[in-house]
Scaffold this active site. Structure first.
Site, short mmCIF file in Angstrom:
data_model
loop_
_atom_site.label_atom_id
_atom_site.label_comp_id
_atom_site.label_asym_id
_atom_site.label_seq_id
_atom_site.Cartn_x
_atom_site.Cartn_y
_atom_site.Cartn_z
N GLY A 140 1.54 3.02 -2.58
CA GLY A 140 1.11 3.93 -3.64
C GLY A 140 1.66 3.49 -5.00
CE LYS A 141 2.31 -2.36 -4.40
NZ LYS A 141 2.08 -2.02 -2.99
CG HIS A 162 -2.05 -1.93 -7.03
ND1 HIS A 162 -1.16 -2.45 -7.93
CD2 HIS A 162 -1.76 -2.52 -5.84
CE1 HIS A 162 -0.37 -3.33 -7.30
NE2 HIS A 162 -0.73 -3.39 -6.04
CG ASP A 175 -1.87 -1.18 1.22
OD1 ASP A 175 -2.23 -1.66 0.13
OD2 ASP A 175 -2.23 -1.63 2.33
N GLY A 187 -0.04 13.95 -3.21
CA GLY A 187 -1.50 13.79 -3.26
C GLY A 187 -1.79 12.60 -4.15
NE ARG A 206 6.57 -30.72 -7.69
CZ ARG A 206 7.51 -31.58 -7.34
NH1 ARG A 206 8.38 -32.00 -8.23
NH2 ARG A 206 7.59 -32.03 -6.11
P1 GDP Z 1 -0.78 0.42 -3.55
O1 GDP Z 1 -1.40 -0.86 -3.11
O2 GDP Z 1 0.68 0.46 -3.30
O3 GDP Z 1 -1.11 0.79 -4.97
O4 GDP Z 1 -1.43 1.56 -2.61
P2 GDP Z 1 -2.98 1.69 -2.18
O5 GDP Z 1 -3.76 2.16 -3.33
O6 GDP Z 1 -3.44 0.46 -1.49
O7 GDP Z 1 -2.88 2.79 -1.03
C1 GDP Z 1 -2.36 4.07 -1.30
C2 GDP Z 1 -3.42 5.12 -0.92
O8 GDP Z 1 -2.81 6.39 -0.85
C3 GDP Z 1 -4.52 5.27 -1.95
O9 GDP Z 1 -5.69 5.71 -1.29
C4 GDP Z 1 -3.98 6.36 -2.88
O10 GDP Z 1 -5.01 7.07 -3.59
C5 GDP Z 1 -3.32 7.26 -1.87
N1 GDP Z 1 -2.17 8.02 -2.34
C6 GDP Z 1 -1.17 7.65 -3.20
N2 GDP Z 1 -0.23 8.61 -3.26
C7 GDP Z 1 -0.64 9.60 -2.42
C8 GDP Z 1 -0.07 10.85 -2.01
O11 GDP Z 1 1.02 11.26 -2.42
N3 GDP Z 1 -0.78 11.59 -1.09
C9 GDP Z 1 -1.97 11.17 -0.59
N4 GDP Z 1 -2.59 11.94 0.29
N5 GDP Z 1 -2.53 10.00 -0.97
C10 GDP Z 1 -1.86 9.24 -1.85
P1 IMO Z 2 -0.88 -4.14 -2.25
O1 IMO Z 2 -0.45 -4.67 -3.61
C1 IMO Z 2 -0.95 -4.56 2.09
C2 IMO Z 2 -0.89 -8.66 3.68
C3 IMO Z 2 -2.15 -9.11 4.41
C4 IMO Z 2 -1.56 -10.06 5.43
C5 IMO Z 2 -0.43 -10.74 4.64
C6 IMO Z 2 -0.80 -12.10 4.06
O2 IMO Z 2 -2.18 -3.43 -2.28
O3 IMO Z 2 0.22 -3.36 -1.63
P2 IMO Z 2 -2.33 -12.82 2.01
O4 IMO Z 2 -3.80 -12.63 1.75
O5 IMO Z 2 -1.45 -12.23 0.97
O6 IMO Z 2 -1.97 -14.25 2.30
O7 IMO Z 2 -2.05 -12.02 3.39
O8 IMO Z 2 -0.10 -9.83 3.59
N1 IMO Z 2 -1.10 -8.14 2.31
C7 IMO Z 2 -1.07 -6.85 1.98
N2 IMO Z 2 -0.95 -5.75 2.75
N3 IMO Z 2 -1.05 -4.44 0.75
C8 IMO Z 2 -1.16 -5.54 -0.04
O9 IMO Z 2 -1.14 -5.48 -1.37
C9 IMO Z 2 -1.21 -6.81 0.57
N4 IMO Z 2 -1.34 -8.08 0.12
C10 IMO Z 2 -1.25 -8.88 1.19
O10 IMO Z 2 -2.81 -8.03 5.01
O11 IMO Z 2 -0.97 -9.35 6.47
MG MG Z 3 -2.87 -1.55 -1.81
#
Ligand code: GDP
Ligand code: IMO
Ligand code: MG
Length: 430
Positions: A15-16, A41, A13, A417, A142
């Site tokens: 911000g990928k 994402h 999470d 942001g 497998r």
């Molecule tokens: P990812 O899984 O790595 O793609 O990240 P997530 O989408 O799960 O979580 C990132 C959160 O932060 C989302 O709600 C994005 O819209 C938000 N976000 C990403 N970059 C920024 C930033 O620079 N500032 C703020 N305020 N929010 C951001």
């Molecule tokens: P993105 O791509 C944050 C965490 C789960 C749990 C652990 C194992 O959005 O960054 P799983 O269901 O994969 O066996 O759970 O990994 N987890 C994540 N946490 N962002 C993710 O993906 C996650 N994918 C799995 O919360 O702790």
């Molecule tokens: Mg995420």
């Protein structure tokens, strides 16, 4: 023209999705290389706000080929729902390809995931419950079903017969659950296979073509390297390899073809689920970082769980950088710190009076370490409108520079942001 891996460098999470959405305009191919619909994402762009789980974040660029690589695990029903959701919002999905080598998440995987978590009780991992661990376990054992198998009803019948014999024995004798009915699941999954068929391909030629044509290629990571099955906080990890090794293996691209590894870091830290998190905070500090009520509040994109929050952990960050050859940093969510007067950075761990400068391999020890903090002054002014490095407040520049120094890599992007344009490019990577 370059091959760039965009790797989550903390606990997911980071911000990928946001970073890939921005870079995709300059790439011809985007490959999601690992994980499944445990990922969420978020992309905020001219088309609206999207929560992508499996479809690469390059999907909004009509000329970009979006490959779901062999390293992923795919829940076909969920995947089709995601494609339908995008189509309903006017986003064309005909530029999606799914590797026929990717593995399929079957209904028994989600059941096993749930039952295993129940059996673990207090020691549960806090998985997303999507069947990720069991699907990867079957791949290694497998006995996995691959996307290619789904497309061929005769082959699929053969594979499913063999696998269900094992799974139904497991479900009835070990988990005390009802067996799965062959005909029901066979019919359902053949139908998914038919609907997915236009997207399924052996993507080796596509990837080789992209390399030979000297295209810009983005490798989109999922999860984060501290959740890596080998190098993360085992057993509180996911079951894939979110880092650079997983990028090469899961996209089908030789390591030597990858030019840059962009590590995506939040300006602080978050974690969902159980496991060590030395720089975790609670109380008022946590409220400030969590930003409840804001669209970017620290609430899980996939499961809606409240994320645990804490200060930037430079010990873990340096480890992630070194292990993954990260040579560029994207620092996201800097704006979240706009109103924080004193910002702490965890620069060391103390355990039994000894200083440790890298994450311990045992979670029991990792959970006991005490963070050693360095404190920097905040900038106490808004940054969401800032677009150039020069316009960032001096204290914000100093903070980002310190993160760069501690990680040992150069900053490429600073995000202020969630929006497509809310980015400061310090050192363009593509
Ligand atoms: P990812 O899984 O790595 O793609 O990240 P997530 O989408 O799960 O979580 C990132 C959160 O932060 C989302 O709600 C994005 O819209 C938000 N976000 C990403 N970059 C920024 C930033 O620079 N500032 C703020 N305020 N929010 C951001
Ligand atoms: P993105 O791509 C944050 C965490 C789960 C749990 C652990 C194992 O959005 O960054 P799983 O269901 O994969 O066996 O759970 O990994 N987890 C994540 N946490 N962002 C993710 O993906 C996650 N994918 C799995 O919360 O702790
Ligand atoms: Mg995420």
């Amino acid at each position: 023209m370059a091959v760039v891996a965009v790797v989550g460098a903390q606990w997911g999470d980071e911000g990928k999705g946001h970073i890939v959405d921005i870079l995709a305009a300059r790439a011809q191919t985007v490959i999601r290389y690992g994980g499944g619909n445990n990922a969420g994402h978020t992309v905020v762009n001219r088309h609206g706000t999207f929560k992508l789980h499996m479809v690469p974040a390059g999907i909004f660029e009509p000329s970009t080929l979006n490959i779901v690589g062999n390293g992923t695990v795919i829940d076909p029903k969920h995947f089709l729902g995601e494609l339908d959701g995008l189509t309903a919002r006017g986003i064309a999905v005909d530029n999606v390809r799914i590797s026929d080598r990717a593995h399929v998440i079957m209904p028994y995987h989600a059941m096993q995931d749930r039952f295993d978590e129940e059996l673990k009780g207090d020691a549960k991992i806090g998985t997303t419950g999507r069947g990720i661990g069991p699907a990867y376990a079957d791949k290694m054992a497998r006995i996995g079903i691959r996307v290619a198998d789904l497309r061929d009803p005769v082959l699929f019948r053969e594979r499913l017969t063999a696998v269900l014999a094992i799974k139904n024995r497991l479900l009835t004798t070990y988990y005390n659950a009802e067996p799965i009915d062959f005909d029901t699941i066979y019919r359902e999954y053949v139908a998914y296979g038919q609907r997915l068929a236009p997207y399924i391909a052996d993507v080796y030629p596509d990837v080789q073509h992209a390399l030979e044509a000297n295209q810009s290629i983005l490798l989109e990571g999922a999860q984060g390297v501290l959740l890596d099955i080998d190098h993360g906080t085992y057993p509180f990890v996911t079951s894939s390899q979110p880092g650079i090794a997983g990028a090469s293996q899961g996209a089908g691209i030789a390591p030597s073809e990858i030019d840059h590894v962009m590590g995506v870091f939040k300006a602080y830290a978050t974690r969902v689920g159980s496991g060590p998190f030395p720089s975790e905070v609670d109380g008022a500090a946590a409220d400030a970082l969590r930003q409840m009520g804001k669209p970017w509040a620290e609430v899980g994109t996939t499961t809606g769980r409240l994320r645990r929050v804490g200060w930037f952990d430079a010990v873990a960050a340096r480890y992630a950088t070194r292990l993954n050859g990260i040579d560029r940093l994207a620092i996201t969510k800097l704006d979240v710190l706009d109103e924080v007067a004193e910002i702490a950075i965890c620069v060391g761990y103390r355990h039994n009076g000894q200083l440790i400068n890298h994450p311990p391999s045992q979670p029991e020890i990792y959970a006991e370490v005490e963070p050693v903090y360095e404190v920097m002054p905040g900038w106490l002014s808004p940054t969401q409108h800032v677009r150039t490095w020069a316009d960032l407040p001096a204290n914000a520049q100093a903070y980002v520079n310190r993160l760069s120094e501690l990680c040992g890599a150069q900053v490429s992007m600073v995000s202020v942001g969630p929006g497509h344009d809310q980015i400061i490019e310090v050192l363009p990577i593509l």
